[in-house]
Motif scaffolding. Structure first.
Motif, mmCIF file in Angstrom:
data_model
loop_
_atom_site.group_PDB
_atom_site.id
_atom_site.type_symbol
_atom_site.label_atom_id
_atom_site.label_comp_id
_atom_site.label_asym_id
_atom_site.label_seq_id
_atom_site.Cartn_x
_atom_site.Cartn_y
_atom_site.Cartn_z
ATOM 1 N N GLN A 6 79.086 -60.841 38.835
ATOM 2 C CA GLN A 6 79.604 -59.465 38.907
ATOM 3 C C GLN A 6 80.858 -59.408 39.778
ATOM 4 O O GLN A 6 81.787 -58.653 39.484
ATOM 5 C CB GLN A 6 78.528 -58.512 39.444
ATOM 6 N N GLN A 9 83.685 -60.401 37.736
ATOM 7 C CA GLN A 9 84.057 -59.276 36.875
ATOM 8 C C GLN A 9 84.950 -58.297 37.645
ATOM 9 O O GLN A 9 85.914 -57.770 37.088
ATOM 10 C CB GLN A 9 82.817 -58.577 36.332
ATOM 11 N N LEU A 10 84.645 -58.074 38.906
ATOM 12 C CA LEU A 10 85.481 -57.192 39.737
ATOM 13 C C LEU A 10 86.899 -57.754 39.839
ATOM 14 O O LEU A 10 87.880 -57.029 39.749
ATOM 15 C CB LEU A 10 84.924 -57.058 41.159
ATOM 16 N N ASP A 12 88.335 -59.653 37.713
ATOM 17 C CA ASP A 12 88.971 -59.474 36.397
ATOM 18 C C ASP A 12 89.499 -58.058 36.205
ATOM 19 O O ASP A 12 90.410 -57.831 35.415
ATOM 20 C CB ASP A 12 87.954 -59.758 35.267
ATOM 21 N N LEU A 13 88.906 -57.112 36.907
ATOM 22 C CA LEU A 13 89.343 -55.715 36.781
ATOM 23 C C LEU A 13 90.608 -55.426 37.595
ATOM 24 O O LEU A 13 91.256 -54.410 37.408
ATOM 25 C CB LEU A 13 88.222 -54.758 37.226
ATOM 26 N N GLN A 14 90.954 -56.333 38.487
ATOM 27 C CA GLN A 14 92.148 -56.174 39.310
ATOM 28 C C GLN A 14 93.363 -56.383 38.411
ATOM 29 O O GLN A 14 93.413 -57.356 37.670
ATOM 30 C CB GLN A 14 92.116 -57.220 40.429
ATOM 31 N N ASP A 15 94.294 -55.448 38.437
ATOM 32 C CA ASP A 15 95.488 -55.580 37.587
ATOM 33 C C ASP A 15 96.673 -54.919 38.280
ATOM 34 O O ASP A 15 96.554 -54.499 39.441
ATOM 35 C CB ASP A 15 95.228 -54.972 36.189
ATOM 36 N N ASN A 18 95.990 -51.515 39.692
ATOM 37 C CA ASN A 18 95.142 -51.540 40.895
ATOM 38 C C ASN A 18 95.108 -52.945 41.473
ATOM 39 O O ASN A 18 94.125 -53.669 41.316
ATOM 40 C CB ASN A 18 93.705 -51.096 40.562
ATOM 41 N N PHE A 21 92.112 -53.767 43.847
ATOM 42 C CA PHE A 21 90.880 -53.141 43.356
ATOM 43 C C PHE A 21 89.634 -53.702 44.043
ATOM 44 O O PHE A 21 88.762 -52.956 44.482
ATOM 45 C CB PHE A 21 90.773 -53.312 41.835
ATOM 46 N N GLU A 24 89.286 -52.553 47.569
ATOM 47 C CA GLU A 24 89.018 -51.104 47.562
ATOM 48 C C GLU A 24 87.537 -50.843 47.281
ATOM 49 O O GLU A 24 86.885 -50.050 47.973
ATOM 50 C CB GLU A 24 89.899 -50.471 46.487
ATOM 51 N N VAL A 25 87.013 -51.532 46.279
ATOM 52 C CA VAL A 25 85.604 -51.338 45.907
ATOM 53 C C VAL A 25 84.682 -51.838 47.024
ATOM 54 O O VAL A 25 83.685 -51.190 47.360
ATOM 55 C CB VAL A 25 85.280 -52.068 44.571
ATOM 56 N N SER A 66 74.428 -54.417 43.655
ATOM 57 C CA SER A 66 74.549 -55.120 42.367
ATOM 58 C C SER A 66 75.930 -54.877 41.759
ATOM 59 O O SER A 66 76.452 -55.736 41.055
ATOM 60 C CB SER A 66 73.447 -54.705 41.397
ATOM 61 N N SER A 67 76.559 -53.759 42.068
ATOM 62 C CA SER A 67 77.897 -53.460 41.531
ATOM 63 C C SER A 67 78.956 -54.394 42.071
ATOM 64 O O SER A 67 79.996 -54.556 41.445
ATOM 65 C CB SER A 67 78.321 -52.036 41.859
#
Lengths: 121, 127
Positions: A6, A9-10, A12-15, A18, A21, A24-25, A66-67
């Protein structure tokens, strides 16, 4: 390891939209966790003891964990929930200390990770 | 699909956890959705009552004020035709069953992944 897929995956969401990201999360996770862990601490001091309330707050903390892929923290939370379902106060208290320890260790490791990531850029 | 003027699918995230809302919001945005997020079932119902609509609703099961099961039931009673997808880490089968019976299209495990959403979209577009 302390983190599972997971966390990848976080990353991978960085772009470009953001670029920070993940950090931040994770910061959001820290703020939310502090509140939930405090709630559990207070609930463990409550008399009469409310296992249902404890289980409910721990479930929320598990969801947040879990996030971000905090698998060791999650595992300890699951142990805690088993004790709370059995109505085992001693088990809950002991496991909660272990949850806090895993959380503190993870926090330290993530702080190091983000410091290194800044240097590497 | 209702979509919007840019032909993007729209998704409403319903979850009381800030971290989950942020992560799922980013994931769905990257997958091409226009997203909005609310904190509980009551806020979701209020949005639909006010005339807003979404192609997809990603509904958490356990939330304060109004949980996912009740919110899903209410939305279906209102005639909402959106694809409502349950999202939960709960492993109590009876609760998940009741959640499905409230009117979900499917129930996915939390946290959502790219693969899970791609698979969902494939299924939904087949129907």
């Amino acid at each position: 390891g302390y983190l599972d897929e997971q966390f990848i995956q976080l990353e991978d969401l960085q772009d470009e939209a953001n670029p920070n990201f993940v950090e931040e999360v994770v910061k959001l996770f820290y703020t939310d966790s502090a509140r939930l862990l405090r709630k559990i601490d207070l609930a463990l001091d409550d008399r009469p003891f409310d296992f249902e309330k404890l289980d409910d707050v721990m479930h929320q903390f598990m969801g947040s964990s879990s996030s971000i892929g905090a698998k060791r923290v999650q595992r300890k939370c699951t142990e805690f929930q088993e004790y709370s379902k059995d109505g085992n106060f001693e088990g809950c208290t002991r496991t909660f200390q272990e949850v806090k320890h895993e959380y503190a260790t993870l926090k330290k490791k993530l702080e190091n990770y983000f410091q290194l990531a800044k240097v590497a850029r | 699909m209702t979509g919007n003027s840019k032909n993007k699918m729209s998704a409403l995230i319903v979850d009381d956890d800030k971290v989950v809302r942020r992560v799922h919001g980013k994931l769905l945005t990257q997958l091409g959705f226009e997203t909005n997020a609310v904190e509980n079932g009551q806020e979701a119902v209020d949005l639909f009552t006010s005339g807003e609509c979404y192609d997809f609703v990603f509904m958490d099961m356990e939330m304060p004020i109004m949980d996912g099961t009740e919110a899903t039931q209410k939305l279906r009673e209102m005639g909402v035709k959106s694809t409502i997808v349950g999202v939960t880490s709960c492993n109590v089968e009876a609760k998940k069953q009741a959640f499905m019976e409230a009117g979900l299209y499917a129930c996915l495990e939390k946290p959502l992944t790219r693969d899970a959403i791609s698979s969902l979209l494939e299924q939904v577009t087949k129907k």
